[in-house]
Design an enzyme around this catalytic site. Structure first.
Site, PDB file in Angstrom:
ATOM      1  N   ARG A   1       6.056   7.226  -3.335  1.00 41.75           N
ATOM      2  CA  ARG A   1       4.729   6.936  -3.890  1.00 41.75           C
ATOM      3  C   ARG A   1       4.873   6.070  -5.141  1.00 41.75           C
ATOM      4  NH1 ARG A   1       0.329   6.788  -1.664  1.00 41.75           N
ATOM      5  NH2 ARG A   1       0.483   8.907  -0.834  1.00 41.75           N
TER       6      ARG A   1
ATOM      7  N   GLU B   1      -1.771  -5.941  -2.866  1.00 37.25           N
ATOM      8  CA  GLU B   1      -0.864  -5.859  -1.722  1.00 37.25           C
ATOM      9  C   GLU B   1      -1.013  -7.059  -0.793  1.00 37.25           C
ATOM     10  OE1 GLU B   1      -1.841  -2.065   0.169  1.00 37.25           O
ATOM     11  OE2 GLU B   1      -2.690  -1.397  -1.718  1.00 37.25           O
TER      12      GLU B   1
ATOM     13  N   HIS C   1       3.251  -3.235  -0.410  1.00 34.09           N
ATOM     14  CA  HIS C   1       2.290  -2.282  -0.987  1.00 34.09           C
ATOM     15  C   HIS C   1       2.591  -2.081  -2.476  1.00 34.09           C
ATOM     16  CE1 HIS C   1      -0.329   1.103  -1.353  1.00 34.09           C
ATOM     17  NE2 HIS C   1      -0.455   1.294  -0.057  1.00 34.09           N
TER      18      HIS C   1
ATOM     19  N   ASP D   1     -10.893   0.026  -2.251  1.00 36.46           N
ATOM     20  CA  ASP D   1      -9.970  -0.114  -1.123  1.00 36.46           C
ATOM     21  C   ASP D   1     -10.482  -1.259  -0.244  1.00 36.46           C
ATOM     22  OD1 ASP D   1      -8.044   0.255   0.776  1.00 36.46           O
ATOM     23  OD2 ASP D   1      -8.554   2.343   1.237  1.00 36.46           O
TER      24      ASP D   1
ATOM     25  N   GLN E   1       0.804   6.176   9.814  1.00 40.31           N
ATOM     26  CA  GLN E   1       0.093   5.219   8.950  1.00 40.31           C
ATOM     27  C   GLN E   1       1.126   4.329   8.244  1.00 40.31           C
ATOM     28  OE1 GLN E   1      -3.415   5.383   6.993  1.00 40.31           O
ATOM     29  NE2 GLN E   1      -2.698   5.566   4.896  1.00 40.31           N
TER      30      GLN E   1
ATOM     31  N   ARG F   1       8.882   1.945   5.730  1.00 40.46           N
ATOM     32  CA  ARG F   1       8.963   2.598   4.420  1.00 40.46           C
ATOM     33  C   ARG F   1       9.606   3.975   4.477  1.00 40.46           C
ATOM     34  NH1 ARG F   1       2.884   4.671   2.687  1.00 40.46           N
ATOM     35  NH2 ARG F   1       2.377   5.805   4.587  1.00 40.46           N
TER      36      ARG F   1
HETATM   37  C1  BG6 Z   1      -3.656   1.247   0.866  1.00 38.17           C
HETATM   38  C2  BG6 Z   1      -4.755   1.485   1.859  1.00 38.17           C
HETATM   39  O1  BG6 Z   1      -2.947   0.107   1.215  1.00 38.17           O
HETATM   40  O2  BG6 Z   1      -2.767   2.375   0.895  1.00 38.17           O
HETATM   41  C3  BG6 Z   1      -5.474   2.787   1.507  1.00 38.17           C
HETATM   42  O3  BG6 Z   1      -5.652   0.398   1.834  1.00 38.17           O
HETATM   43  C4  BG6 Z   1      -4.490   3.943   1.457  1.00 38.17           C
HETATM   44  O4  BG6 Z   1      -6.484   3.033   2.482  1.00 38.17           O
HETATM   45  C5  BG6 Z   1      -3.377   3.588   0.495  1.00 38.17           C
HETATM   46  O5  BG6 Z   1      -5.161   5.117   1.034  1.00 38.17           O
HETATM   47  C6  BG6 Z   1      -2.292   4.647   0.384  1.00 38.17           C
HETATM   48  O6  BG6 Z   1      -1.740   4.914   1.625  1.00 38.17           O
HETATM   49  P1  BG6 Z   1      -0.598   5.992   1.803  1.00 38.17           P
HETATM   50  O7  BG6 Z   1      -0.329   6.098   3.289  1.00 38.17           O
HETATM   51  O8  BG6 Z   1       0.602   5.462   1.059  1.00 38.17           O
HETATM   52  O9  BG6 Z   1      -1.110   7.263   1.189  1.00 38.17           O
END
Ligand code: BG6
Length: 315
Positions: A74, A289, A183, A228, A98, A103
């Protein structure tokens, strides 16, 4: 005997400073002679720290981020591939998690190269290459996305800059489709005093407002709540500037990456994220991003693609 026309002694080589690169326990740290540095975890090839010569940290990393390979890191710069967001169930990536698998898999360090600095006393930049290919994935992930691919991710640390470049190769015979994105969690002093320019008149999808399309009217966008949005700036606007307290703090330049997501979860959403600490950390990050995420990039068998983004620190 004293010889006439004796050849002049070869001058001793001037002390030439080179970048240092250290890889210990799957964590790579590179430092330029100028003092700029970068840290990359082989898990996800995630950049977790980028510091400029004065020691200032340019990326936000959650103090509760899992750094043991148990879940995506994170903060820093997680790499999104081959799908952005939750995968559409009717697409070939439909079974993946997701943001895909780049990653949350271990990459290998392929090596470093530094710029030739003829006439200078120190190298100005160092390029670090990381690789991930289908053969390095576990069987369960390979089953979910059975493509024969090779990725080379190059992170180039310069004086006051960081470049991320992703090279995607289709090593198989069949075409595949992918999305990708860097990201990046930029560290900012105060999100409420931070603005973004370079997005005026860009179309965007607002995920906070039902994923409806809008057009940006401001060239000085300030986040005032959960944000977002996936922007598609005009192709001639390849630069996005982040301003803090009225002064540019970052400039991001994209190549072959048509979109830029702007994300800040804001207070409530961040409260619910177990790996996001401190809880008021939402005030101190802004995700800018760059990626290719609105449609799919189709890569024929044997073909390759590359996209990159450079962040310059202006403070
Ligand atoms: C962003 C998305 O890139 O990443 C968001 O647009 C998302 O919708 C955020 O909440 C964090 O994603 P994750 O999977 O790392 O919790």
């Amino acid at each position: 005997m004293e010889r006439k026309n004796r050849p002049a002694p070869i001058p001793s080589s001037p002390s030439f400073q080179q970048p240092s690169v250290d890889l210990t326990d799957n964590v790579l740290t590179a430092r330029l002679p100028s003092g700029d540095s970068v840290t990359v975890y082989l898990y996800g090839a995630t950049v977790t720290s980028w510091k400029t010569a004065n020691g200032a940290e340019k990326l936000f990393l959650s103090s509760a981020a899992a750094l043991d390979g148990s879940k995506p890191i994170r903060g820093g710069i997680p790499l999104v591939f081959p799908v952005f967001g939750p995968p559409p169930k009717d697409h070939a990536t439909g079974q993946l998690p997701q943001h895909g698998f780049a990653r949350n898999n271990f990459w290998e360090f392929l090596g470093k190269s530094s710029t030739e600095s003829t006439g200078k006393k120190a190298d100005d930049s160092v390029k670090l290459d990381f690789g991930l290919s289908s053969g390095m994935l576990d069987e369960a992930t390979r089953k979910k996305w059975p493509q024969d691919f090779g990725l080379v991710y190059s992170v180039t640390l310069g004086k006051g800059s960081l470049k991320c470049a992703l090279h995607v190769q289709n090593k198989g015979a069949e075409a595949f489709e992918f999305q990708c994105l860097f990201h990046t969690y930029l560290a900012v002093k105060d999100i409420t005093k931070t603005s973004i320019s370079g997005l005026a008149s860009a179309n965007y999808i607002d995920k906070v407002r039902g994923a409806h399309p809008f057009t940006e009217s401001s060239n000085n966008l300030v986040c005032s709540g959960e944000t977002d949005r996936v922007y598609t700036p005009n192709p001639s606007d390849s630069k996005i500037t982040v301003n803090e307290a009225g002064k540019p703090s970052f400039v991001m330049t994209r190549e072959s990456l048509p979109q830029t997501t702007v994300w800040n979860g804001w207070e409530e959403k961040i409260k619910g994220m177990g790996d996001f600490e401190p809880k008021d950390g939402w005030k101190r990050y802004l995700c800018i991003e760059p990626g290719s995420v609105n449609s799919w990039t189709k890569l024929e068998g044997g073909d390759a693609w590359e996209g990159s983004a450079t962040y310059e620190s202006k403070l």
